[in-house]
Scaffold this motif. Structure first.
Motif, PDB file in Angstrom:
ATOM      1  N   VAL A 142      52.392  21.962  32.315  1.00  0.00           N
ATOM      2  CA  VAL A 142      53.886  22.600  31.664  1.00  0.00           C
ATOM      3  C   VAL A 142      54.601  22.730  32.923  1.00  0.00           C
ATOM      4  O   VAL A 142      55.914  22.336  33.019  1.00  0.00           O
ATOM      5  N   VAL A 143      54.145  23.462  34.058  1.00  0.00           N
ATOM      6  CA  VAL A 143      54.973  23.838  35.082  1.00  0.00           C
ATOM      7  C   VAL A 143      55.457  22.751  35.793  1.00  0.00           C
ATOM      8  O   VAL A 143      56.597  22.825  36.175  1.00  0.00           O
ATOM      9  N   LYS A 144      54.451  21.712  36.051  1.00  0.00           N
ATOM     10  CA  LYS A 144      54.986  20.462  36.702  1.00  0.00           C
ATOM     11  C   LYS A 144      56.107  19.680  35.914  1.00  0.00           C
ATOM     12  O   LYS A 144      57.107  19.505  36.478  1.00  0.00           O
ATOM     13  N   ASP A 145      55.950  19.797  34.639  1.00  0.00           N
ATOM     14  CA  ASP A 145      56.999  18.835  33.653  1.00  0.00           C
ATOM     15  C   ASP A 145      58.346  19.765  33.568  1.00  0.00           C
ATOM     16  O   ASP A 145      59.363  19.254  33.387  1.00  0.00           O
ATOM     17  N   TYR A 146      58.302  20.961  33.944  1.00  0.00           N
ATOM     18  CA  TYR A 146      59.257  22.108  33.953  1.00  0.00           C
ATOM     19  C   TYR A 146      60.431  21.447  34.849  1.00  0.00           C
ATOM     20  O   TYR A 146      61.509  21.496  34.930  1.00  0.00           O
ATOM     21  N   TYR A 147      59.866  20.904  36.221  1.00  0.00           N
ATOM     22  CA  TYR A 147      60.617  20.468  37.029  1.00  0.00           C
ATOM     23  C   TYR A 147      60.980  18.947  37.131  1.00  0.00           C
ATOM     24  O   TYR A 147      62.036  18.300  37.406  1.00  0.00           O
ATOM     25  N   THR A 148      59.788  18.116  36.401  1.00  0.00           N
ATOM     26  CA  THR A 148      60.022  16.800  36.625  1.00  0.00           C
ATOM     27  C   THR A 148      60.223  15.833  35.481  1.00  0.00           C
ATOM     28  O   THR A 148      60.767  14.578  35.576  1.00  0.00           O
ATOM     29  N   ASP A 149      59.921  16.434  34.034  1.00  0.00           N
ATOM     30  CA  ASP A 149      59.941  15.670  33.016  1.00  0.00           C
ATOM     31  C   ASP A 149      61.434  15.217  32.808  1.00  0.00           C
ATOM     32  O   ASP A 149      62.367  15.904  32.713  1.00  0.00           O
ATOM     33  N   GLU A 150      61.746  14.115  32.398  1.00  0.00           N
ATOM     34  CA  GLU A 150      63.159  13.427  32.265  1.00  0.00           C
ATOM     35  C   GLU A 150      63.602  13.806  31.046  1.00  0.00           C
ATOM     36  O   GLU A 150      64.680  13.911  31.057  1.00  0.00           O
ATOM     37  N   ALA A 151      62.819  13.997  29.987  1.00  0.00           N
ATOM     38  CA  ALA A 151      63.430  14.576  28.658  1.00  0.00           C
ATOM     39  C   ALA A 151      63.427  16.158  28.481  1.00  0.00           C
ATOM     40  O   ALA A 151      64.290  16.405  27.812  1.00  0.00           O
ATOM     41  N   PHE A 152      62.672  16.580  28.988  1.00  0.00           N
ATOM     42  CA  PHE A 152      62.456  18.363  28.817  1.00  0.00           C
ATOM     43  C   PHE A 152      62.278  19.052  29.889  1.00  0.00           C
ATOM     44  O   PHE A 152      61.771  20.356  29.925  1.00  0.00           O
ATOM     45  N   CYS A 153      62.935  18.606  31.175  1.00  0.00           N
ATOM     46  CA  CYS A 153      62.826  19.744  32.402  1.00  0.00           C
ATOM     47  C   CYS A 153      63.862  20.674  32.119  1.00  0.00           C
ATOM     48  O   CYS A 153      64.608  20.892  31.054  1.00  0.00           O
ATOM     49  N   LYS A 154      63.677  21.790  32.932  1.00  0.00           N
ATOM     50  CA  LYS A 154      64.749  22.872  33.027  1.00  0.00           C
ATOM     51  C   LYS A 154      66.248  22.326  33.148  1.00  0.00           C
ATOM     52  O   LYS A 154      66.424  21.377  33.571  1.00  0.00           O
ATOM     53  N   ASN A 155      67.244  23.283  33.132  1.00  0.00           N
ATOM     54  CA  ASN A 155      68.524  23.125  33.232  1.00  0.00           C
ATOM     55  C   ASN A 155      68.680  23.240  34.663  1.00  0.00           C
ATOM     56  O   ASN A 155      67.759  23.725  35.214  1.00  0.00           O
ATOM     57  N   GLU A 156      69.828  22.999  35.025  1.00  0.00           N
ATOM     58  CA  GLU A 156      70.048  23.141  36.432  1.00  0.00           C
ATOM     59  C   GLU A 156      70.130  24.469  36.960  1.00  0.00           C
ATOM     60  O   GLU A 156      70.009  24.801  38.308  1.00  0.00           O
ATOM     61  N   ASN A 157      70.524  25.636  36.240  1.00  0.00           N
ATOM     62  CA  ASN A 157      70.302  26.861  36.352  1.00  0.00           C
ATOM     63  C   ASN A 157      68.979  27.433  36.202  1.00  0.00           C
ATOM     64  O   ASN A 157      68.698  28.699  36.552  1.00  0.00           O
ATOM     65  N   GLY A 158      68.304  26.799  35.923  1.00  0.00           N
ATOM     66  CA  GLY A 158      66.506  27.246  35.753  1.00  0.00           C
ATOM     67  C   GLY A 158      66.350  27.599  34.291  1.00  0.00           C
ATOM     68  O   GLY A 158      65.070  27.605  34.001  1.00  0.00           O
ATOM     69  N   ASP A 159      67.322  27.817  33.393  1.00  0.00           N
ATOM     70  CA  ASP A 159      67.002  28.024  32.032  1.00  0.00           C
ATOM     71  C   ASP A 159      66.125  26.693  31.436  1.00  0.00           C
ATOM     72  O   ASP A 159      66.418  25.601  31.816  1.00  0.00           O
ATOM     73  N   ILE A 160      65.537  26.956  30.331  1.00  0.00           N
ATOM     74  CA  ILE A 160      64.931  26.124  29.599  1.00  0.00           C
ATOM     75  C   ILE A 160      65.004  26.311  27.933  1.00  0.00           C
ATOM     76  O   ILE A 160      64.457  27.464  27.808  1.00  0.00           O
ATOM     77  N   ASP A 161      65.365  25.734  27.215  1.00  0.00           N
ATOM     78  CA  ASP A 161      65.333  26.022  25.810  1.00  0.00           C
ATOM     79  C   ASP A 161      63.979  25.868  25.041  1.00  0.00           C
ATOM     80  O   ASP A 161      63.301  25.116  25.513  1.00  0.00           O
ATOM     81  N   LEU A 162      64.072  26.618  23.988  1.00  0.00           N
ATOM     82  CA  LEU A 162      62.629  26.754  23.255  1.00  0.00           C
ATOM     83  C   LEU A 162      62.112  25.218  22.801  1.00  0.00           C
ATOM     84  O   LEU A 162      61.044  25.154  22.565  1.00  0.00           O
ATOM     85  N   TRP A 163      63.173  24.340  22.532  1.00  0.00           N
ATOM     86  CA  TRP A 163      62.774  23.004  21.972  1.00  0.00           C
ATOM     87  C   TRP A 163      62.025  22.153  23.240  1.00  0.00           C
ATOM     88  O   TRP A 163      60.963  21.492  23.010  1.00  0.00           O
ATOM     89  N   LYS A 164      62.811  22.205  24.358  1.00  0.00           N
ATOM     90  CA  LYS A 164      62.165  21.776  25.464  1.00  0.00           C
ATOM     91  C   LYS A 164      60.841  22.309  25.894  1.00  0.00           C
ATOM     92  O   LYS A 164      60.014  21.735  26.202  1.00  0.00           O
ATOM     93  N   LEU A 165      60.716  23.610  25.976  1.00  0.00           N
ATOM     94  CA  LEU A 165      59.403  24.211  26.227  1.00  0.00           C
ATOM     95  C   LEU A 165      58.453  23.788  25.379  1.00  0.00           C
ATOM     96  O   LEU A 165      57.151  23.776  25.720  1.00  0.00           O
ATOM     97  N   TYR A 166      58.698  23.835  23.935  1.00  0.00           N
ATOM     98  CA  TYR A 166      57.771  23.258  22.984  1.00  0.00           C
ATOM     99  C   TYR A 166      57.211  22.047  23.098  1.00  0.00           C
ATOM    100  O   TYR A 166      55.752  21.884  23.247  1.00  0.00           O
ATOM    101  N   ASN A 167      58.133  21.272  23.631  1.00  0.00           N
ATOM    102  CA  ASN A 167      57.585  19.692  23.872  1.00  0.00           C
ATOM    103  C   ASN A 167      56.838  19.642  25.331  1.00  0.00           C
ATOM    104  O   ASN A 167      56.032  18.731  25.440  1.00  0.00           O
TER     105      ASN A 167
END
Length: 323
Positions: free
Chosen positions: A256-281
């Protein structure tokens, strides 16, 4: 334990030209063609009375029959099947023969564990630019049965939910999952599947999933979440009872941590935020490495876990993972 050969081949595979995506899970599983499962795999029988178990083939056919009945006007694609833990044997005529000299017709095989999905693409919706298709399926594990005894109730798991076509992740809620079905006959199994599919509220789950896109956690909150998730396993039993459990293991948290930075569809936003839909995926994507036995329970757990974060952001209660 006696074994009985499978001698039928259902039209649900033979007459379908399309196939659902078999990448809905990975771990130690392998994709298997329906023809191979139906024609080349034997099935176990209960040893003391030689009564046959409900085979993987029959299980799949029952779920397909239930889905066809409830969704009679919809298209149902051919099954995607994954299996693990092969149990190898040989016919009596090959007794004493070295394994390397066995001919193909002298070998026997069945798989202890099997998972499958059936996609219903004509029932679909879009959530955050991701197409979701209605999907049904199930899991069977022979290791849960006492095959050395007389025939008794057999255990199955059935679900109905959605598959995210962007990443093939499954989206399963508690309302669409039966984790401990115990039946003696295929008729009982069919009745249970019909009840689940008929009572499932697709609109309710779609609203639940769509709402996740409207809320996000910050990079700092994500860091808290990851750290607390790693700490959870070391808490005392009384402390754990007060906290919603982490649905995935430590190696999956790392994914999950790796994909938070690298996943093409569900990675974090530019400011580091991540919406719960992306986090869920990210969670359901990491869960693909779970074994067949725990895969569906963890899928449901991922949604429940993210829902608790959703509740916190709405200000309804506090959450240990974000403190």
């Amino acid at each position: 334990m006696e074994l009985t050969a499978v001698n039928h081949y259902d039209t649900l595979v033979k007459d379908q030209n399309e196939s659902t995506n078999a990448n809905f899970m990975g771990a130690n599983t392998q994709a298997i063609d329906g023809e191979e499962l139906f024609h080349q795999c034997i099935i176990p029988s209960f040893a003391k009375d030689n009564e046959s178990t409900i085979s993987h083939t029959e299980f799949l056919e029952v779920v397909h029959q239930a889905a066809s009945s409830i969704f009679s006007n919809e298209q149902i694609l051919s099954p995607a099947i994954r299996v693990s833990h092969p149990i190898k044997g040989r016919i009596p005529e090959a007794m004493g023969k070295p394994a390397k000299e066995l001919l193909e017709h002298e070998k026997t095989l069945y798989y202890e564990r099997m998972a499958f999905i059936l996609e219903i693409p004509t029932i679909s919706e879009t959530v955050s630019n991701n197409q979701l298709s209605l999907t049904v399926g199930g899991v069977r594990a022979y290791n849960l049965e006492n095959l050395y005894s007389k025939k008794s109730e057999e255990r199955f798991k059935i679900f109905i939910g959605f598959q995210n076509k962007v990443c093939t992740n499954l989206c399963i809620s508690t309302d669409g999952f039966l984790s401990s079905i115990k039946v003696r006959t295929t008729a009982e199994l069919l009745d249970t599947a019909l009840q689940l599919f008929a009572s499932y509220k697709a609109d309710k789950q779609l609203m639940q999933l769509s709402a996740l896109n409207n809320y996000a956690i910050s990079e700092k909150q994500f860091a808290h979440l990851v750290g607390k998730a790693r700490m959870y396993q070391f808490l005392s039993p009384p402390e754990k009872k007060k906290i919603n459990p982490v649905p995935i293991n430590e190696s999956q948290i790392s994914t999950v941590v790796k994909d938070y930075y690298t996943d093409e569809a569900f990675c974090k936003n530019e400011n580091g935020d991540i919406d719960l839909w992306k986090l869920y995926n990210l969670f359901t994507g990491a869960n693909k490495s779970s074994y067949i036995d725990t895969f569906l329970e963890r899928e449901v757990g991922c949604l429940n876990f993210v829902e608790t974060l959703f509740s916190v952001i709405q200000g309804n209660n506090e959450n240990w993972y974000l403190q």
